[in-house]
Scaffold this active site. Sequence first.
Site, short mmCIF file in Angstrom:
data_model
loop_
_atom_site.label_atom_id
_atom_site.label_comp_id
_atom_site.label_asym_id
_atom_site.label_seq_id
_atom_site.Cartn_x
_atom_site.Cartn_y
_atom_site.Cartn_z
N HIS A 794 11.06 5.29 0.65
CA HIS A 794 10.62 5.30 1.52
C HIS A 794 12.43 3.86 2.18
O HIS A 794 11.99 3.13 2.62
CB HIS A 794 9.96 4.43 2.13
CG HIS A 794 8.09 4.76 1.75
ND1 HIS A 794 6.65 4.49 1.26
CD2 HIS A 794 8.06 6.83 1.34
CE1 HIS A 794 6.42 5.37 0.30
NE2 HIS A 794 6.39 6.22 1.28
N GLU A 797 12.17 0.77 3.23
CA GLU A 797 11.70 -0.25 3.41
C GLU A 797 13.10 -1.02 2.17
O GLU A 797 13.48 -1.16 1.07
CB GLU A 797 10.19 -0.26 1.70
CG GLU A 797 9.32 0.11 2.79
CD GLU A 797 8.52 1.31 1.33
OE1 GLU A 797 6.94 1.44 2.20
OE2 GLU A 797 8.48 0.85 0.77
N HIS A 891 8.44 -0.67 -3.63
CA HIS A 891 8.56 -0.64 -2.39
C HIS A 891 8.06 -2.05 -1.70
O HIS A 891 8.13 -3.14 -2.02
CB HIS A 891 7.16 0.60 -2.19
CG HIS A 891 6.52 1.90 -2.50
ND1 HIS A 891 6.47 2.16 -1.62
CD2 HIS A 891 7.31 1.79 -3.64
CE1 HIS A 891 6.68 3.77 -2.53
NE2 HIS A 891 6.74 3.40 -3.62
N GLU A 976 4.73 -3.56 -4.97
CA GLU A 976 4.69 -3.56 -3.00
C GLU A 976 5.20 -5.32 -3.03
O GLU A 976 4.60 -6.00 -3.36
CB GLU A 976 3.49 -3.12 -2.68
CG GLU A 976 2.63 -2.35 -3.09
CD GLU A 976 3.15 -1.05 -1.34
OE1 GLU A 976 4.81 -1.16 -1.12
OE2 GLU A 976 2.66 -0.14 -1.98
ZN ZN Z 1 6.75 2.32 0.26
#
Ligand code: ZN
Length: 1139
Positions: A794, A797, A891, A976
């Site tokens: 992504h 990010e 992420h 994350e």
């Molecule tokens: Zn992500």
Amino acid sequence: MTAPLSSSSGLEVLLSTLQDAGDVESTLNILNVLDELLSAGTDRRIHYMIKKGGSDALLSALVNTARSFSPDYAVLLPLLHLLAKVGHRDRRIGVRAEDAGAVLLTLNLLRKNISHPRRAAACLWVLQVFSSSVSTANLIGQNHGLDVIYHLIPPYTTQHLCPIKAAITAFAALLSTKANVSSAVSKGFVSGLLQLYEDWFSNDSQCGATEICHALLRCLHKLTHSAAGRQAVRLQGGLRLLYQTTQTCLHSKGRDCLVEPSVQLMRKCLPKTPLPLISDQSAYTFPLPGRSHDALETNLAPDVSSDDSEEDEDEDDQEEESKDYDDDLETDLNKLRHCPEPDRPKEMLIQYSRLCPELSHDFQELDLSSESEDTSSSSSSSSSSSDEDEILCPQSSRRKCTSSRRRSTSSRDLTSTESTSETDMSSERHTPASPPSEASGFRRHRNFLSTSPSFRSMVKETREDASSGQRGGNLEAEKEGAEESNHRTMIDRLLGRHGVSIPHHDPRLYRAAATRTQSIPGFSILAFPDFWGHLPPPGNEVMAPRRPNVQRLKVFEDIRRFLSTNDIINQVVFDLEDSSLQCPSDCLRFYSKFESGNLRKAVQVRRYEYDLILNADTNCSQHTQWFYFEVSNMEPDIPYRFNVINCEKTNSQFNYGMQPVLYSVREALEGRPHWVRTGSEVCYFRNHFCPARGPRKSTFYTLSFSVSFKHREDVCYIAYHYPYTYTALKAHLKELQKSVDPSRVFFRQQVLCGTLTGNSCPLVTITACPTSRSWRDMHQLRNRPCIVLTARVHPGESNASWVMKGTLEFLCSSDPVAQSLRETFIFKIIPMLNPDGVTNGMSRCDLNSEDLNRQWCKPDPTLSPTIYHTKGFLYYLNSIGRTPLVFCDYHGHSRKKNVFLYGCSVKETLWQSGSAVDTVGLKEDPGYRTIPKTLDRIAPAFSFNSCNYLVEKSRASTARVVVWREMGVLRSYTMESTYNGCDQGIYKGLQTGTGEMQEMGMKFCQSLLYVIRDTRSLYNKTLINHIDLDHSVLDHKSHNCFEDDEPPCVEEIEYSADCPPLHGTDLDSEVNSNMADTEEEEGEEEGHQGTTRRDSLGQLSNMKNRLFPHRTRQSSMETLGERRKSCNGVSIANGQIIS
Ligand SMILES: [Zn+2]
């Protein structure tokens, strides 16, 4: 509730007696007993009664009593009260009432008793309760119920407030249906209600009628669910009225509760304003292979058809996450089982063998290393090398150099590859050798740093110095042109005078790497911070405190845009698509056409306020979140307000202490090259904008923050989060490669595949060189388990890249733990899965406007090459029996604090879902918990409590789930990292900086040592102690974390279209007060006056519900004993029914 379930309980007997009872006294007695029962316990007791037919019994008693020629109000009133209380908790009360014929009967009763405040109030409550069903509310509406009730709301008075309140509340309840709302709007009730509100508000100086005002606002809220209702509010001057009354409320404590509903109402009624764009589509488009350009255009055509002015508000457009989470859990055991069947023929996997150079490398250089000092430069046979060009080679000769090296790379690495198939992943076919015409690199352009005049004047002195001094590199300059040469000299001078040493960063290397980066718009400018480099600022950056009511004040300012337009400028001062735009000399200058830049348009709203519009992801009209832009021409020490007005997420950490980041060129030149958290009055809220041409229904959110710049002549950069460009990665990998000792560290950078625009997606192999070429050492090397790490799928990010930077640097370091990890594992790292997205400043997608992390099930080789080949590579590892021991995809998380892992567990998923599948026989290795448990202990930013191991259907096509299920990797994770900071551990209350993120990347590596302990008995105890001792300071950390639950803001983040409820008001207390209130006695006819005996009885039922005057209550208690026998053995003790 302890009522036993016998075939005919005492309660049922009471209820059936109630329906049959003929005489007043026995009916009253039963009502009284029921009230006693229901008032003593909890709601469960009422629900039990409802289950036993309580509502129906009350309804039929009501119908029987009310139908008589002259109804007995002595019975009727308590009956209505009890019905209101019970019906309030009965979801089906409306339907039951319709079936019993009680709806219109109650409405008639109301009509007859308009002049009896208490009776009217009782009827109104019952009608309110009935209106919980749409059909019942419509039935009442069709029979003029709206008019009857509306006319019961008088202008300001101090008399009979109770029935007035009941009337407004019943009116609001009727407005829960579309039909009633449109009928009320067409009758002009909006204007009437606004007048009533103004009247009550202005006369009620003592704040005695605040509840009435609040209830009137609630009616207006309901009416403004319709576009016509909102228009009526605007046309009737409602916005101004609400704005002015709200300003009054701000100074009056008693009326505080009116502010929020008024603000919400104003926000709702503000006219929807389309974004000032010609199209919602991204300013960047890229023709996709296999799709014609025309097809793309039509695909992208805005949805004009749905543009039918403003639609009525949908209430379910809120949080996507609010849908039942457990429903999303995968409970199909077949889908939870591993299925290691490749999605492609086995023959296609062999091409990936080139990505395991460590397995075939002969390490001949080990024999030489002792003598030779410069092994690192003898590239191709060295253990530390790269497929990529030596980017430091002179500009002019680069192309030749590129192609010749390419060819040699190709022959070395791809000997066994058939290059005919369309899935051929050799870099040579996709990489910059023949870039698509739409994407272009820096090399075509001559300007390299900011275009801002401020920047030029800042470096002027440096330039002057340069011209007086010796001009270097003249030979080259003649080829490159004078401007280029000037620029080079200037940069050299700048670096010479101001450069600071930033570990693993070299601006010249960055600049050289940038020339090979392909972008859709063809960037010609390097953003200064990326070029110059960033050092974490000294000291901690605490989360920004939130000033009370900051959101409210900003909303007021937005409303004033419509009420007083005197100070509104509304001038476009930057447009990504219009470089010829001239803007006034006294406004800010914006720029974003550089790598990872994202700002599409800037509009000066007021002197020091700017609306900013972000560019949607390439080839689509959505996914705005990431931003990164340059700003200059500022006045110092003045708070500039910035509003990013087309954000899409429903909430954001910006409401919970997070700040954007800022980089000042002047500060950097003065030796402080820091991205710092910046901005005051940061908040995030729903706004009145809608897409330029898309459906008006869509809602946008505003991120608002104010920045006071320190210097007058400065160029600053503002970003969502610490930027980390694709070029930064390329330059970093070069630096790392230079930094390792090739006799000890095997470091190889290769091209996994090319991207659509012609960038290369790097894959890095890191492991330890064998100590010798002996069979034993080579065997050990070739049997080391693999760890596969990926990041930045992504593009918005960027935190994932900083964590990855930490991982890479640690693995290349001389730390003994790193050495041990290299000796134990082979690391395969793909640090940027979406280079095109990162380069072009996107937030979520790849160029085909798909979320790449939802493509893993069946990645398209042409449109999602990086995923296709990463998956292919993993299959290859599987096929040679080298399934990775750990897989982790890094992420960033925009709505949670801390760093945490998502993993996969069959058992936990089944348990959580409440599935009936028997898990007793299921065997599952609990090893998937080792890494999170270890990280919780050794990594300060990590929170074990935020982790989960559930397999969701909606995540079936993510890296984590596919690698777990299809490759059989037990330890397959998504890591994350917060954009904000931590709410636990030693970083509690601090925003994370790049230092903490890099540390997290290092800690992740360290935790891998514990996996060895899991899998082998042999492990290095000293090293583990080394890691543990390192962090004896951690005071971790078993706090409970609730999913997605933020601590409430000082100010509620209110997006709902409904009126916030008034605390401390409920139907029960209203009903009770109607009976207890002796001032509102209506004469003797009812004969049940409140008495002063409530104290003694109050003990019995804690006064929670008080339906009956106490004289009756007393007598009913006395007759209870006699009833007990006749009631089939019902006994009541301590308020419990025993049969
Ligand atoms: Zn992500």
